[in-house]
Design an enzyme around this catalytic site. Sequence first.
Site, mmCIF file in Angstrom:
data_model
loop_
_atom_site.group_PDB
_atom_site.id
_atom_site.type_symbol
_atom_site.label_atom_id
_atom_site.label_comp_id
_atom_site.label_asym_id
_atom_site.label_seq_id
_atom_site.Cartn_x
_atom_site.Cartn_y
_atom_site.Cartn_z
ATOM 1 N N THR A 170 0.932 -1.226 0.294
ATOM 2 C CA THR A 170 0.149 0.114 -0.147
ATOM 3 C C THR A 170 0.884 0.885 -0.262
ATOM 4 O O THR A 170 1.843 1.540 0.410
ATOM 5 C CB THR A 170 -0.768 -0.064 1.166
ATOM 6 O OG1 THR A 170 -1.596 1.395 1.201
ATOM 7 C CG2 THR A 170 0.015 0.456 2.593
ATOM 8 N N ASP A 172 -8.575 -2.849 -0.473
ATOM 9 C CA ASP A 172 -9.108 -1.503 -1.289
ATOM 10 C C ASP A 172 -11.193 -1.328 -0.551
ATOM 11 O O ASP A 172 -10.924 -1.977 -0.196
ATOM 12 C CB ASP A 172 -9.357 -2.613 -3.096
ATOM 13 C CG ASP A 172 -9.545 -0.956 -4.082
ATOM 14 O OD1 ASP A 172 -8.065 -0.643 -3.663
ATOM 15 O OD2 ASP A 172 -10.857 -0.984 -4.584
ATOM 16 N N HIS A 209 -14.313 -0.976 8.744
ATOM 17 C CA HIS A 209 -14.635 -1.405 6.891
ATOM 18 C C HIS A 209 -13.287 -2.481 7.000
ATOM 19 O O HIS A 209 -13.570 -3.935 7.097
ATOM 20 C CB HIS A 209 -15.176 -0.920 5.987
ATOM 21 C CG HIS A 209 -14.095 0.298 6.505
ATOM 22 N ND1 HIS A 209 -13.843 0.865 7.109
ATOM 23 C CD2 HIS A 209 -13.146 1.074 5.212
ATOM 24 C CE1 HIS A 209 -13.143 1.923 6.747
ATOM 25 N NE2 HIS A 209 -12.930 2.122 5.556
HETATM 26 P P1 ITT Z 1 -3.012 2.228 -1.377
HETATM 27 O O1 ITT Z 1 -2.355 2.399 -1.927
HETATM 28 O O2 ITT Z 1 -3.401 1.033 -0.134
HETATM 29 O O3 ITT Z 1 -4.912 1.599 -2.771
HETATM 30 P P2 ITT Z 1 -5.563 3.828 -1.799
HETATM 31 O O4 ITT Z 1 -5.177 5.492 -0.805
HETATM 32 O O5 ITT Z 1 -5.153 4.063 -2.932
HETATM 33 O O6 ITT Z 1 -4.275 3.237 -1.165
HETATM 34 P P3 ITT Z 1 -7.998 2.838 -1.576
HETATM 35 O O7 ITT Z 1 -7.934 3.511 -2.969
HETATM 36 O O8 ITT Z 1 -8.428 1.956 -0.940
HETATM 37 O O9 ITT Z 1 -6.402 4.164 -0.784
HETATM 38 O O10 ITT Z 1 -9.096 3.701 -1.319
HETATM 39 C C1 ITT Z 1 -9.711 4.769 -2.028
HETATM 40 C C2 ITT Z 1 -9.637 6.078 -1.078
HETATM 41 O O11 ITT Z 1 -10.775 6.445 -0.171
HETATM 42 C C3 ITT Z 1 -8.820 7.385 -0.837
HETATM 43 O O12 ITT Z 1 -9.243 8.146 -0.972
HETATM 44 C C4 ITT Z 1 -8.606 6.850 0.996
HETATM 45 O O13 ITT Z 1 -8.138 8.303 1.458
HETATM 46 C C5 ITT Z 1 -10.006 7.000 1.284
HETATM 47 N N1 ITT Z 1 -10.188 6.093 2.398
HETATM 48 C C6 ITT Z 1 -9.593 4.509 2.733
HETATM 49 N N2 ITT Z 1 -9.936 3.951 3.264
HETATM 50 C C7 ITT Z 1 -10.381 5.367 4.787
HETATM 51 C C8 ITT Z 1 -11.270 5.371 6.278
HETATM 52 O O14 ITT Z 1 -10.691 4.126 7.059
HETATM 53 N N3 ITT Z 1 -11.647 6.476 6.141
HETATM 54 C C9 ITT Z 1 -11.415 7.155 5.418
HETATM 55 N N4 ITT Z 1 -10.853 7.128 3.825
HETATM 56 C C10 ITT Z 1 -10.899 6.401 3.613
#
Ligand code: ITT
Length: 195
Positions: free
Chosen positions: A12, A72, A179
Amino acid sequence: MEKEDPNIYFVTGNIHKFNEIFNLFSKENMKYNLKRKDLETIEIQTTDLKKVALFKLNSIKGQINGSYFIEDAGFFVDTPLNGFPGVYSSYVMETIGNRGILRLIDDFNMTKAHFTSVIALYFKPLDKNLFFEGTVQGKLSKAMIGSRGFGFDPIFLSNEIPNKTFAELTIEEKNKISHRGRAWSKFIEFLRKNS
Ligand code: ITT
Protein backbone atom coordinates in the site's frame (compact mmCIF):
# COMPACT_ATOMS: atom_id res chain seq x y z
CA MET A 1 12.84 -27.00 -0.08
CA GLU A 2 12.49 -23.20 -0.18
CA LYS A 3 12.63 -21.57 3.26
CA GLU A 4 9.33 -19.91 4.23
CA ASP A 5 9.44 -16.10 4.30
CA PRO A 6 8.84 -14.97 7.93
CA ASN A 7 7.19 -11.78 6.64
CA ILE A 8 3.76 -11.03 5.27
CA TYR A 9 3.62 -7.92 3.10
CA PHE A 10 0.92 -5.27 2.98
CA VAL A 11 1.33 -3.53 -0.37
CA THR A 12 0.00 0.00 0.00
CA GLY A 13 1.04 3.57 -0.63
CA ASN A 14 -1.23 4.73 2.18
CA ILE A 15 0.56 4.90 5.53
CA HIS A 16 -2.71 5.45 7.45
CA LYS A 17 -4.14 2.19 6.17
CA PHE A 18 -0.92 0.44 7.09
CA ASN A 19 -0.92 1.93 10.60
CA GLU A 20 -4.48 0.75 11.25
CA ILE A 21 -3.68 -2.78 10.12
CA PHE A 22 -0.36 -2.75 11.98
CA ASN A 23 -2.18 -1.79 15.17
CA LEU A 24 -4.46 -4.84 14.78
CA PHE A 25 -1.63 -7.14 13.76
CA SER A 26 0.51 -6.20 16.75
CA LYS A 27 -2.22 -7.49 19.09
CA GLU A 28 -1.86 -10.99 17.61
CA ASN A 29 0.73 -13.59 18.34
CA MET A 30 1.49 -14.55 14.76
CA LYS A 31 4.46 -16.35 13.28
CA TYR A 32 4.69 -13.64 10.60
CA ASN A 33 6.07 -10.11 10.79
CA LEU A 34 3.99 -7.50 9.02
CA LYS A 35 5.94 -5.33 6.55
CA ARG A 36 4.81 -2.55 4.27
CA LYS A 37 5.79 -2.49 0.61
CA ASP A 38 5.00 0.47 -1.58
CA LEU A 39 4.90 -1.04 -5.07
CA GLU A 40 3.22 0.30 -8.18
CA THR A 41 -0.24 -1.30 -8.42
CA ILE A 42 -2.90 -1.02 -11.10
CA GLU A 43 -6.45 0.01 -10.19
CA ILE A 44 -9.06 -0.68 -12.83
CA GLN A 45 -12.32 1.30 -12.99
CA THR A 46 -15.24 -1.00 -12.34
CA THR A 47 -18.05 -0.70 -9.82
CA ASP A 48 -17.12 -4.04 -8.25
CA LEU A 49 -14.63 -3.49 -5.41
CA LYS A 50 -13.64 -7.16 -5.40
CA LYS A 51 -12.70 -7.03 -9.08
CA VAL A 52 -10.59 -3.94 -8.40
CA ALA A 53 -8.91 -5.78 -5.52
CA LEU A 54 -8.17 -8.91 -7.59
CA PHE A 55 -6.71 -6.89 -10.44
CA LYS A 56 -4.62 -4.88 -8.00
CA LEU A 57 -3.36 -8.10 -6.36
CA ASN A 58 -2.45 -9.65 -9.71
CA SER A 59 -0.66 -6.49 -10.80
CA ILE A 60 2.14 -7.18 -8.29
CA LYS A 61 2.46 -10.90 -9.02
CA GLY A 62 6.06 -12.07 -9.20
CA GLN A 63 7.44 -9.07 -7.30
CA ILE A 64 7.26 -10.53 -3.79
CA ASN A 65 8.50 -13.91 -2.72
CA GLY A 66 6.26 -14.63 0.27
CA SER A 67 2.59 -14.02 1.07
CA TYR A 68 1.22 -10.54 0.44
CA PHE A 69 -2.02 -8.59 0.47
CA ILE A 70 -3.53 -5.39 -0.74
CA GLU A 71 -6.63 -3.63 0.51
CA ASP A 72 -9.13 -1.71 -1.51
CA ALA A 73 -11.54 0.60 0.25
CA GLY A 74 -14.39 2.78 -0.95
CA PHE A 75 -16.68 5.38 0.57
CA PHE A 76 -20.30 5.23 -0.61
CA VAL A 77 -22.89 7.94 0.01
CA ASP A 78 -25.99 5.82 -0.59
CA THR A 79 -28.50 8.62 0.12
CA PRO A 80 -28.68 10.97 -1.68
CA LEU A 81 -25.72 10.23 -4.00
CA ASN A 82 -26.60 6.66 -5.05
CA GLY A 83 -23.26 5.31 -3.85
CA PHE A 84 -20.98 8.03 -5.19
CA PRO A 85 -17.94 8.24 -4.91
CA GLY A 86 -17.59 4.44 -4.37
CA VAL A 87 -14.85 3.02 -6.56
CA TYR A 88 -13.90 6.58 -7.54
CA SER A 89 -13.11 7.48 -3.92
CA SER A 90 -9.39 8.22 -4.44
CA TYR A 91 -10.06 10.47 -7.41
CA VAL A 92 -12.86 12.33 -5.66
CA MET A 93 -10.72 12.77 -2.54
CA GLU A 94 -7.94 14.26 -4.70
CA THR A 95 -10.27 16.52 -6.67
CA ILE A 96 -13.23 17.86 -4.65
CA GLY A 97 -12.40 16.32 -1.25
CA ASN A 98 -14.69 16.25 1.78
CA ARG A 99 -15.74 19.86 1.34
CA GLY A 100 -16.86 19.09 -2.22
CA ILE A 101 -18.92 16.10 -1.08
CA LEU A 102 -20.68 18.11 1.63
CA ARG A 103 -21.57 20.77 -0.95
CA LEU A 104 -23.51 18.13 -2.90
CA ILE A 105 -25.90 17.50 0.00
CA ASP A 106 -29.13 19.48 0.50
CA ASP A 107 -30.72 17.61 3.38
CA PHE A 108 -28.44 16.18 6.05
CA ASN A 109 -31.30 14.52 7.95
CA MET A 110 -31.69 11.94 5.24
CA THR A 111 -28.13 10.81 4.50
CA LYS A 112 -26.91 7.22 4.45
CA ALA A 113 -23.30 6.25 3.84
CA HIS A 114 -20.95 3.34 4.24
CA PHE A 115 -17.34 2.29 3.85
CA THR A 116 -16.41 -1.08 2.40
CA SER A 117 -13.01 -2.70 2.52
CA VAL A 118 -11.80 -5.71 0.58
CA ILE A 119 -8.54 -7.30 1.62
CA ALA A 120 -7.11 -9.50 -1.16
CA LEU A 121 -4.43 -11.90 0.00
CA TYR A 122 -2.06 -14.04 -2.01
CA PHE A 123 -1.30 -16.84 0.44
CA LYS A 124 1.86 -18.58 -0.62
CA PRO A 125 1.58 -21.81 1.44
CA LEU A 126 -1.67 -22.65 -0.41
CA ASP A 127 -0.78 -20.79 -3.65
CA LYS A 128 -4.22 -19.18 -3.48
CA ASN A 129 -5.92 -15.77 -3.62
CA LEU A 130 -8.36 -15.08 -0.79
CA PHE A 131 -10.76 -12.20 -0.10
CA PHE A 132 -12.01 -10.75 3.17
CA GLU A 133 -14.64 -8.05 3.19
CA GLY A 134 -15.91 -5.62 5.82
CA THR A 135 -18.48 -2.83 5.85
CA VAL A 136 -19.51 -0.11 8.27
CA GLN A 137 -22.83 1.72 7.88
CA GLY A 138 -23.60 5.25 8.97
CA LYS A 139 -24.36 8.74 7.74
CA LEU A 140 -22.72 12.02 6.81
CA SER A 141 -21.69 14.65 9.28
CA LYS A 142 -22.92 18.17 8.37
CA ALA A 143 -19.40 19.51 8.69
CA MET A 144 -15.85 18.18 8.72
CA ILE A 145 -15.04 17.33 12.33
CA GLY A 146 -11.97 15.77 13.97
CA SER A 147 -8.28 15.65 13.25
CA ARG A 148 -7.50 11.94 13.51
CA GLY A 149 -7.77 9.33 10.79
CA PHE A 150 -7.59 10.26 7.11
CA GLY A 151 -9.57 10.54 3.90
CA PHE A 152 -13.33 10.70 4.44
CA ASP A 153 -13.11 10.12 8.21
CA PRO A 154 -14.02 13.74 9.17
CA ILE A 155 -17.42 13.48 7.44
CA PHE A 156 -18.49 9.96 8.47
CA LEU A 157 -20.64 9.09 11.49
CA SER A 158 -21.03 5.35 12.09
CA ASN A 159 -24.26 3.81 13.38
CA GLU A 160 -22.27 2.38 16.30
CA ILE A 161 -20.86 5.74 17.50
CA PRO A 162 -23.25 8.26 15.93
CA ASN A 163 -22.09 11.27 17.92
CA LYS A 164 -18.45 11.19 16.79
CA THR A 165 -16.96 11.20 13.31
CA PHE A 166 -14.34 8.59 12.48
CA ALA A 167 -11.79 11.43 12.65
CA GLU A 168 -12.61 11.89 16.35
CA LEU A 169 -11.91 8.25 17.23
CA THR A 170 -8.61 6.71 18.29
CA ILE A 171 -7.17 4.03 16.00
CA GLU A 172 -8.41 1.37 18.45
CA GLU A 173 -11.94 2.78 18.55
CA LYS A 174 -12.11 3.04 14.76
CA ASN A 175 -10.64 -0.44 14.23
CA LYS A 176 -13.31 -2.03 16.46
CA ILE A 177 -16.13 -0.99 14.14
CA SER A 178 -14.58 0.02 10.84
CA HIS A 179 -14.82 -1.65 7.44
CA ARG A 180 -11.07 -2.34 7.64
CA GLY A 181 -11.27 -3.74 11.17
CA ARG A 182 -14.10 -6.05 10.12
CA ALA A 183 -12.32 -7.30 7.01
CA TRP A 184 -9.28 -7.75 9.21
CA SER A 185 -11.13 -9.98 11.72
CA LYS A 186 -11.95 -12.41 8.90
CA PHE A 187 -8.41 -12.24 7.60
CA ILE A 188 -6.82 -12.95 10.99
CA GLU A 189 -9.23 -15.83 11.56
CA PHE A 190 -7.97 -17.38 8.32
CA LEU A 191 -4.31 -16.83 9.27
CA ARG A 192 -4.85 -18.36 12.71
CA LYS A 193 -6.31 -21.50 11.13
CA ASN A 194 -3.67 -21.75 8.42
CA SER A 195 -0.36 -21.01 10.10
P1 ITT B 1 -3.45 2.07 -1.71
O1 ITT B 1 -2.05 2.43 -2.03
O2 ITT B 1 -3.52 1.01 -0.63
O3 ITT B 1 -4.30 1.74 -2.90
P2 ITT B 1 -5.28 4.35 -1.42
O4 ITT B 1 -5.15 5.58 -0.57
O5 ITT B 1 -5.38 4.51 -2.92
O6 ITT B 1 -4.09 3.39 -1.00
P3 ITT B 1 -7.92 3.06 -1.40
O7 ITT B 1 -7.96 2.97 -2.88
O8 ITT B 1 -8.22 1.83 -0.62
O9 ITT B 1 -6.51 3.55 -0.85
O10 ITT B 1 -8.89 4.19 -0.84
C1 ITT B 1 -9.70 4.96 -1.67
C2 ITT B 1 -9.97 6.30 -1.04
O11 ITT B 1 -10.78 6.13 0.11
C3 ITT B 1 -8.72 7.07 -0.61
O12 ITT B 1 -8.89 8.43 -0.97
C4 ITT B 1 -8.71 6.96 0.90
O13 ITT B 1 -8.22 8.14 1.48
C5 ITT B 1 -10.20 6.75 1.24
N1 ITT B 1 -10.30 5.84 2.38
C6 ITT B 1 -9.98 4.53 2.40
N2 ITT B 1 -10.14 4.02 3.62
C7 ITT B 1 -10.57 5.02 4.40
C8 ITT B 1 -10.89 5.14 5.77
O14 ITT B 1 -10.75 4.12 6.60
N3 ITT B 1 -11.28 6.32 6.22
C9 ITT B 1 -11.41 7.37 5.40
N4 ITT B 1 -11.12 7.37 4.10
C10 ITT B 1 -10.70 6.20 3.60
